[in-house]
Motif scaffolding. Structure first.
Motif, PDB file in Angstrom:
ATOM      1  N   ARG A   7     -37.459   0.849   1.258  1.00 40.30           N
ATOM      2  CA  ARG A   7     -36.921  -0.491   1.038  1.00 40.30           C
ATOM      3  C   ARG A   7     -35.464  -0.533   1.474  1.00 40.30           C
ATOM      4  O   ARG A   7     -34.807   0.504   1.584  1.00 40.30           O
ATOM      5  CB  ARG A   7     -37.021  -0.879  -0.443  1.00 40.30           C
ATOM      6  N   PHE A   8     -34.984  -1.753   1.697  1.00 38.68           N
ATOM      7  CA  PHE A   8     -33.609  -1.942   2.144  1.00 38.68           C
ATOM      8  C   PHE A   8     -32.870  -2.900   1.217  1.00 38.68           C
ATOM      9  O   PHE A   8     -33.473  -3.778   0.599  1.00 38.68           O
ATOM     10  CB  PHE A   8     -33.574  -2.534   3.562  1.00 38.68           C
ATOM     11  N   GLY A   9     -31.576  -2.743   1.150  1.00 33.35           N
ATOM     12  CA  GLY A   9     -30.726  -3.681   0.428  1.00 33.35           C
ATOM     13  C   GLY A   9     -29.348  -3.708   1.061  1.00 33.35           C
ATOM     14  O   GLY A   9     -29.051  -2.954   1.989  1.00 33.35           O
ATOM     15  N   VAL A  33     -28.205  -0.247   2.103  1.00 36.42           N
ATOM     16  CA  VAL A  33     -28.763   0.705   1.146  1.00 36.42           C
ATOM     17  C   VAL A  33     -30.214   0.980   1.530  1.00 36.42           C
ATOM     18  O   VAL A  33     -30.997   0.044   1.763  1.00 36.42           O
ATOM     19  CB  VAL A  33     -28.680   0.171  -0.292  1.00 36.42           C
ATOM     20  N   PHE A  34     -30.556   2.258   1.612  1.00 36.56           N
ATOM     21  CA  PHE A  34     -31.894   2.695   2.010  1.00 36.56           C
ATOM     22  C   PHE A  34     -32.546   3.386   0.819  1.00 36.56           C
ATOM     23  O   PHE A  34     -32.005   4.359   0.294  1.00 36.56           O
ATOM     24  CB  PHE A  34     -31.791   3.650   3.196  1.00 36.56           C
ATOM     25  N   MET A  35     -33.675   2.855   0.375  1.00 30.11           N
ATOM     26  CA  MET A  35     -34.360   3.397  -0.790  1.00 30.11           C
ATOM     27  C   MET A  35     -35.724   3.947  -0.394  1.00 30.11           C
ATOM     28  O   MET A  35     -36.479   3.299   0.347  1.00 30.11           O
ATOM     29  CB  MET A  35     -34.525   2.300  -1.849  1.00 30.11           C
ATOM     30  N   ILE A  36     -36.020   5.145  -0.875  1.00 32.05           N
ATOM     31  CA  ILE A  36     -37.302   5.788  -0.606  1.00 32.05           C
ATOM     32  C   ILE A  36     -38.114   5.827  -1.895  1.00 32.05           C
ATOM     33  O   ILE A  36     -37.666   6.384  -2.905  1.00 32.05           O
ATOM     34  CB  ILE A  36     -37.108   7.222  -0.076  1.00 32.05           C
ATOM     35  N   ASP A  37     -39.305   5.238  -1.880  1.00 37.40           N
ATOM     36  CA  ASP A  37     -40.212   5.262  -3.022  1.00 37.40           C
ATOM     37  C   ASP A  37     -41.199   6.417  -2.883  1.00 37.40           C
ATOM     38  O   ASP A  37     -41.549   6.826  -1.759  1.00 37.40           O
ATOM     39  CB  ASP A  37     -40.984   3.952  -3.119  1.00 37.40           C
ATOM     40  N   TYR A  45     -31.943   7.191  -3.243  1.00 36.38           N
ATOM     41  CA  TYR A  45     -31.000   6.206  -2.721  1.00 36.38           C
ATOM     42  C   TYR A  45     -30.096   6.834  -1.663  1.00 36.38           C
ATOM     43  O   TYR A  45     -29.532   7.918  -1.856  1.00 36.38           O
ATOM     44  CB  TYR A  45     -30.115   5.664  -3.842  1.00 36.38           C
ATOM     45  N   GLY A  46     -29.954   6.116  -0.549  1.00 40.97           N
ATOM     46  CA  GLY A  46     -28.987   6.471   0.479  1.00 40.97           C
ATOM     47  C   GLY A  46     -28.280   5.213   0.939  1.00 40.97           C
ATOM     48  O   GLY A  46     -28.702   4.096   0.617  1.00 40.97           O
ATOM     49  N   SER A  47     -27.212   5.376   1.685  1.00 34.08           N
ATOM     50  CA  SER A  47     -26.473   4.193   2.147  1.00 34.08           C
ATOM     51  C   SER A  47     -25.697   4.532   3.400  1.00 34.08           C
ATOM     52  O   SER A  47     -25.450   5.703   3.712  1.00 34.08           O
ATOM     53  CB  SER A  47     -25.509   3.702   1.061  1.00 34.08           C
ATOM     54  N   ALA A  48     -25.288   3.476   4.103  1.00 32.62           N
ATOM     55  CA  ALA A  48     -24.486   3.654   5.312  1.00 32.62           C
ATOM     56  C   ALA A  48     -23.700   2.381   5.599  1.00 32.62           C
ATOM     57  O   ALA A  48     -24.253   1.278   5.524  1.00 32.62           O
ATOM     58  CB  ALA A  48     -25.375   3.987   6.512  1.00 32.62           C
ATOM     59  N   PRO A  49     -22.420   2.521   5.930  1.00 32.91           N
ATOM     60  CA  PRO A  49     -21.616   1.376   6.340  1.00 32.91           C
ATOM     61  C   PRO A  49     -21.677   1.190   7.851  1.00 32.91           C
ATOM     62  O   PRO A  49     -22.110   2.094   8.588  1.00 32.91           O
ATOM     63  CB  PRO A  49     -20.214   1.797   5.917  1.00 32.91           C
ATOM     64  N   ALA A  50     -21.245   0.046   8.320  1.00 34.80           N
ATOM     65  CA  ALA A  50     -21.036  -0.145   9.758  1.00 34.80           C
ATOM     66  C   ALA A  50     -19.686   0.468  10.124  1.00 34.80           C
ATOM     67  O   ALA A  50     -18.674   0.183   9.489  1.00 34.80           O
ATOM     68  CB  ALA A  50     -21.038  -1.627  10.096  1.00 34.80           C
ATOM     69  N   ASN A  96     -27.257   7.462  16.325  1.00 30.57           N
ATOM     70  CA  ASN A  96     -27.548   6.747  15.072  1.00 30.57           C
ATOM     71  C   ASN A  96     -27.269   7.608  13.838  1.00 30.57           C
ATOM     72  O   ASN A  96     -28.077   7.692  12.909  1.00 30.57           O
ATOM     73  CB  ASN A  96     -29.003   6.253  15.063  1.00 30.57           C
ATOM     74  N   GLY A  97     -26.088   8.243  13.831  1.00 31.48           N
ATOM     75  CA  GLY A  97     -25.738   9.145  12.746  1.00 31.48           C
ATOM     76  C   GLY A  97     -25.687   8.488  11.381  1.00 31.48           C
ATOM     77  O   GLY A  97     -26.065   9.097  10.379  1.00 31.48           O
ATOM     78  N   ASN A  98     -25.225   7.240  11.320  1.00 32.71           N
ATOM     79  CA  ASN A  98     -25.142   6.581  10.013  1.00 32.71           C
ATOM     80  C   ASN A  98     -26.521   6.365   9.407  1.00 32.71           C
ATOM     81  O   ASN A  98     -26.717   6.556   8.205  1.00 32.71           O
ATOM     82  CB  ASN A  98     -24.417   5.242  10.144  1.00 32.71           C
ATOM     83  N   ALA A  99     -27.477   5.954  10.227  1.00 39.21           N
ATOM     84  CA  ALA A  99     -28.839   5.762   9.732  1.00 39.21           C
ATOM     85  C   ALA A  99     -29.435   7.082   9.271  1.00 39.21           C
ATOM     86  O   ALA A  99     -30.084   7.154   8.215  1.00 39.21           O
ATOM     87  CB  ALA A  99     -29.707   5.139  10.827  1.00 39.21           C
ATOM     88  N   LYS A 100     -29.218   8.127  10.044  1.00 40.77           N
ATOM     89  CA  LYS A 100     -29.730   9.443   9.657  1.00 40.77           C
ATOM     90  C   LYS A 100     -29.092   9.904   8.353  1.00 40.77           C
ATOM     91  O   LYS A 100     -29.760  10.484   7.486  1.00 40.77           O
ATOM     92  CB  LYS A 100     -29.462  10.458  10.772  1.00 40.77           C
ATOM     93  N   ALA A 101     -27.798   9.636   8.209  1.00 42.52           N
ATOM     94  CA  ALA A 101     -27.108  10.029   6.980  1.00 42.52           C
ATOM     95  C   ALA A 101     -27.702   9.303   5.775  1.00 42.52           C
ATOM     96  O   ALA A 101     -27.940   9.912   4.720  1.00 42.52           O
ATOM     97  CB  ALA A 101     -25.615   9.743   7.093  1.00 42.52           C
ATOM     98  N   ALA A 102     -27.944   7.996   5.906  1.00 42.05           N
ATOM     99  CA  ALA A 102     -28.526   7.236   4.806  1.00 42.05           C
ATOM    100  C   ALA A 102     -29.880   7.817   4.396  1.00 42.05           C
ATOM    101  O   ALA A 102     -30.178   7.974   3.202  1.00 42.05           O
ATOM    102  CB  ALA A 102     -28.671   5.768   5.193  1.00 42.05           C
TER     103      ALA A 102
END
Length: 368
Positions: A7-9, A33-37, A45-50, A96-102
């Protein structure tokens, strides 16, 4: 514990004062915010800024990489095999390092929950306390001096002073701040790529001649100017720290071999996650090169993950720049890391221990 959905937020937190560097001005933290169920009802919970000016990542690119490339690989995977999960994340798409980090932060959060331990214990253990500096944004001299005095009064003993707008004015900024707080706080200077090598040497030699001894100078020249970085190292006494010049372990090793930096700044967004950040730290430790742990202007989801990593690698990560929760009007994330002025502490809740996130919103329409 198998992954069943993602999920995303969007999470926003206003800053106390605009964050100004030689590269940009920002007025609020704004994270995807990246959420894994999972099938066990645990949520990671993970997250990444622009950080377009630094890594090239935007909110749109972060969501696209997670949704179209990373998430499809994760569905059905078992968190118990964390190495496989992180390999899938890292191999899903180039850059896409930020996405991978999240994604990695969320996976590591679940890994900690699986084992019932706070993340730092699984990464190597350590004493769950750190002391961070705080950023003094580039501004008028009077404003920067006032901000520095306020930081010292709040208990900070190290100040990250943003520079890089104008070399001669930067000298005046440093002299004024030093005069105001020199007996109470160390000065860490950060030019954010704003000088040439000769300008950097001029600024630092002038300060050194005036009896001002900065603890370090961070990224004085452009990220790709490794020759210039080496030149600065060779011509000043102040230790030189590489930030934007080092995104991965290979780049860290190259700088070490060139003797172009004394210190390396590790950030999860630059590295692309916890696992590559650990690789940087381990390379630096093998080559007796000190590290700082830093962060982007990001929520305390990502900053908390960096705290756990720094505790677990405290033998090499000896400087801490994880002040963003203190720069915000409030911290909307309630997890196992507590930010209290310069003091940071981790409790025993498993993973990142996130109990709630205030103000978490759906993705805006242009990202949904």
């Amino acid at each position: 514990m198998k992954i069943t959905a993602v999920r995303f937020g969007m999470l926003r937190a206003p800053l106390r004062t605009p964050f100004k560097t030689a590269l940009r001005t920002v007025e609020q933290v704004e994270d995807v915010v990246f959420m894994i169920d999972t099938d066990s009802d645990h949520v990671g919970y993970g997250s990444a800024p622009a950080t377009e000016a630094i890594t090239g990542d935007t909110h749109s690119s972060i969501v696209a990489a997670l949704r179209n490339h990373i998430a499809p690989r994760l569905l059905g995977q078992d968190i118990a095999d964390l190495d496989h999960v992180t390999a899938l994340i890292q191999g899903a798409v180039a850059g896409n390092g930020n996405a991978k980090a999240a994604a990695e932060i969320a996976a590591h959060d679940l890994w900690g929950q699986l084992h019932g331990e706070p993340l730092y214990k699984l990464l190597g253990g350590g004493t769950p306390r750190l002391t961070t500096d705080i950023t003094i944004s580039v501004d008028t001299i009077d404003k920067m001096v006032a901000d520095a005095i306020d930081a010292v009064e709040r208990g900070f003993v190290a100040l990250k002073v943003k520079l890089g707008k104008d070399a001669d004015e930067d000298i005046a900024r440093c002299k004024a701040i030093h005069s105001a707080v020199s007996n109470h706080a160390l000065l860490r200077l950060d030019a954010n790529q704003g000088w040439t090598a000769t300008q950097a040497v001029h600024v630092l030699r002038t300060l050194e001649a005036a009896g001002i001894e900065p603890e370090l100078i961070e990224q004085p020249v452009k990220a790709n100017d490794l020759t210039g970085l080496k030149y600065v190292c060779e011509h000043v006494h102040t230790p030189v720290m590489a930030d934007e010049s080092v995104f991965d372990a290979e780049q860290a090793l190259r700088l070490i071999d060139m003797r172009a930096a004394d210190i390396v700044n590790i950030k999860l967004m630059k590295a692309g996650g916890i696992s590559p950040a650990l690789q940087i730290a381990d390379v630096c430790e093998r080559h007796e090169t000190e590290c700082m742990i830093g962060c982007m202007l990001e929520s305390s989801i990502g900053v908390s993950a960096a705290v756990h990593l720094a505790v677990a690698r405290s033998t090499v990560i000896r400087k801490v720049d994880l002040d963003v929760p203190m720069l915000c009007h409030f911290d909307p994330v309630h997890g196992n890391v507590r930010f209290d002025g310069a003091a940071i502490e981790i409790d025993d809740a498993p993973g990142l221990g996130i109990r709630s996130i205030e103000g978490l919103q759906p993705l805006p329409p242009h990202l949904a």
